[in-house]
Design a protein around this motif. Structure first.
Motif, mmCIF file in Angstrom:
data_model
loop_
_atom_site.group_PDB
_atom_site.id
_atom_site.type_symbol
_atom_site.label_atom_id
_atom_site.label_comp_id
_atom_site.label_asym_id
_atom_site.label_seq_id
_atom_site.Cartn_x
_atom_site.Cartn_y
_atom_site.Cartn_z
ATOM 1 N N HIS A 233 0.809 -1.228 0.000
ATOM 2 C CA HIS A 233 0.000 0.000 0.000
ATOM 3 C C HIS A 233 0.837 1.271 0.000
ATOM 4 O O HIS A 233 0.320 2.347 0.301
ATOM 5 C CB HIS A 233 -0.949 -0.008 1.203
ATOM 6 N N TRP A 235 1.856 4.160 -1.614
ATOM 7 C CA TRP A 235 1.332 4.810 -2.818
ATOM 8 C C TRP A 235 2.438 5.463 -3.649
ATOM 9 O O TRP A 235 2.329 5.535 -4.887
ATOM 10 C CB TRP A 235 0.255 5.834 -2.464
ATOM 11 N N THR A 267 -9.243 0.812 -7.659
ATOM 12 C CA THR A 267 -10.206 0.719 -6.568
ATOM 13 C C THR A 267 -10.287 2.063 -5.859
ATOM 14 O O THR A 267 -9.375 2.883 -5.949
ATOM 15 C CB THR A 267 -9.797 -0.358 -5.537
ATOM 16 N N ARG A 268 -11.348 2.256 -5.125
ATOM 17 C CA ARG A 268 -11.528 3.508 -4.375
ATOM 18 C C ARG A 268 -10.505 3.656 -3.250
ATOM 19 O O ARG A 268 -10.301 4.749 -2.738
ATOM 20 C CB ARG A 268 -12.940 3.565 -3.790
ATOM 21 N N ASP A 269 -9.873 2.562 -2.860
ATOM 22 C CA ASP A 269 -8.918 2.616 -1.751
ATOM 23 C C ASP A 269 -7.592 3.240 -2.154
ATOM 24 O O ASP A 269 -6.801 3.625 -1.278
ATOM 25 C CB ASP A 269 -8.656 1.206 -1.214
ATOM 26 N N ASP A 271 -4.706 5.796 -3.420
ATOM 27 C CA ASP A 271 -4.427 7.227 -3.269
ATOM 28 C C ASP A 271 -4.768 7.966 -4.564
ATOM 29 O O ASP A 271 -4.663 7.418 -5.660
ATOM 30 C CB ASP A 271 -2.944 7.391 -2.936
ATOM 31 N N ARG A 301 -13.924 11.781 -5.445
ATOM 32 C CA ARG A 301 -13.051 12.265 -4.384
ATOM 33 C C ARG A 301 -12.787 13.768 -4.491
ATOM 34 O O ARG A 301 -12.641 14.449 -3.480
ATOM 35 C CB ARG A 301 -11.723 11.495 -4.448
#
Length: 469
Positions: A233, A235, A267-269, A271, A301
């Motif tokens: 994760h 970013w 995905t929405r997760d 950054d 976002r």
């Protein structure tokens, strides 16, 4: 009152003073200045008390660990030289520990000038204290004294007994060299750091960044893939992988690569910056549906940022055509009416939908603001082509050839090449596209047009040979 609430109250007071200052009278400003001075006194007192507390806490923890025999092996080895009474330097090191703790406190409070003064005193009185010299080097670096910092890191890299400090020092040397864009030398420093301490993740990331900045996309990917297995994760590493993959695709469109687990699907997760880089990569490889998904998440976002709607509009147009895209690009224009890219896209969509007169109006709005706007002129050239007025299109395109910018001149040759294709003058078209070839990365259609020209010229030569007696 909780300490968090107390600090929150202090922050609010500082913010209130800042907000009131602009509209305050002279008398009111004197009162506000007095309040600021009082807050500064509170801040200085808090810092001093925190440093005293940090020093006492660190000493207590260290003493208890020593009594319980719980000091880690590497820390014991380092501290052995501090407490070994048989060594004169051991007594000296222990004597100056309060300076170290004070400097460490300033450093963690990001008061780097104060930290630098403490550690400068420490390395003068106890030059063999490696962790103190490391803090001193970083304080110098963060005070923008790069030359002195570089010297200290090099000294540690050559003389430190701790492998960890040597590895950290070489990583810092690499960062300084990278700032100066000495990519080859920086990469070597990061490699040395990893040879000493292979598990140092920061050096792995930095080495990949150097490879990418030096144009070695495959090397960058090779470093990043195992890094992302452990740091799925991260970013920044995700963005770096996406940029490397995009560069590699531009260099070799036949190459195959598989995204790391965290980047296999948007995905929405993810950054926002990662989603933007992912969208750019998908656009480069022609996967407009996935790029569209990225921009859809970005509009959720950042609904007030015009570029997110423009990206969504552009990819929607490539997938579903003008009707569905126009509303989206209008949204982008309404959010950023000064952005010519958005207005150009609006005109371009209208042009390819056959609404030439409406497209011309959009391009003319751009040219009314700036008659030398190259986007607006490019739109007008394409509009004249659609209307069959190739002479006017050529006239506008030739203005580009007088520009001082090499890219703009190449864009002019590209336009003239396209006009020559419309006129079926294949030899002239090929010559124009060859002149524009240095900027084929930006003008990605050039190789396709050159293939078309080669094909047409080859057919003509074959026909000539067939009619020869």
């Amino acid at each position: 009152m909780k300490i968090e609430d107390w600090f929150h109250t202090l922050r609010n007071k500082a913010q209130t003073i800042e907000e009131k200052w602009q509209g305050a009278s002279e008398q009111e400003r004197l009162q506000l200045a007095e309040q600021l001075f009082q807050l500064r006194q509170v801040s200085d007192t808090v810092v001093d008390l925190w440093l005293q507390f940090e020093e006492k806490l660190s000493n207590a923890i260290r003493s208890i660990k020593e009594m319980e025999g719980q000091l880690p092996a590497e820390e014991k080895k380092t501290d052995q030289s501090k407490v070994n009474t048989e060594s004169p330097k051991a007594v000296e090191t222990n004597q100056y520990e309060p300076i170290f703790r004070r400097g460490e406190g300033f450093y963690h409070l990001r008061m780097f000038q104060d930290a630098k003064k403490c550690f400068a005193e420490l390395v003068q009185k106890s030059p063999d204290w490696e962790s103190g010299r490391l803090y001193y080097a970083y304080s110098l670096l963060l005070c923008e004294e790069q030359e002195l910092a570089f010297r200290e890191f090099r000294l540690l890299g050559r003389t430190a007994s701790s492998p960890t400090i040597v590895a950290i020092s070489f990583n810092a040397i690499g960062c300084i060299l990278a700032e100066e864009e000495q990519w080859l030398e920086a990469a070597q420093a990061f490699k040395t750091s990893l040879e000493i301490k292979p598990e140092q993740e920061e050096a792995k990331y930095n080495l990949a960044l150097c490879y990418l900045r030096d144009g070695d996309a495959q090397e960058a990917l090779d470093e990043l893939e195992p890094y992302l297995e452990k740091n799925e994760h991260d970013w920044e590493a995700q963005m770096l992988w996406l940029r490397a993959a995009k560069l590699l695709h531009r260099m070799d469109q036949t190459v195959e690569w598989s995204p790391p687990k965290g980047l296999q699907l948007p995905t929405r997760d993810l950054d926002s910056d990662t989603l933007q880089e992912m969208a750019s990569l998908y656009e480069t490889v022609g996967n407009y549906h996935r790029a569209q998904i990225c921009y859809h998440f970005l509009t959720e976002r950042s609904p007030k940022d015009g570029w997110t709607w423009h990206g969504l509009a552009w990819n929607t147009w490539l997938i579903a055509g003008t009707k569905r895209a126009l509303t989206l690009v209008k949204k982008a224009i309404s959010l950023a009416p000064e952005n010519d890219d958005f207005l150009f896209s609006y005109g371009w969509m209208l042009l390819f939908d056959g609404r030439v007169e409406e497209a011309i109006k959009a391009f003319r709005i751009m040219l009314e603001k700036n008659r030398d706007n190259r986007l607006g002129q490019s739109g007008m050239i394409s509009a004249y082509e659609k209307l069959g007025d190739t002479q006017e299109a050529k006239r506008l395109a030739k203005y580009f050839l007088e520009d001082a910018e090499p890219y703009v001149r190449s864009l002019g040759y590209f336009h003239l090449g396209r006009i020559a294709v419309v006129e079926e003058n294949w030899r002239l078209a090929e010559q124009y596209f060859q002149r524009a070839l240095p900027f084929a990365e930006q003008l990605w259609e050039i190789p396709i047009y050159l293939q078309l020209c080669a094909s047409k010229l080859g057919q003509a030569e074959m026909q000539t040979e067939l009619v020869q007696p």
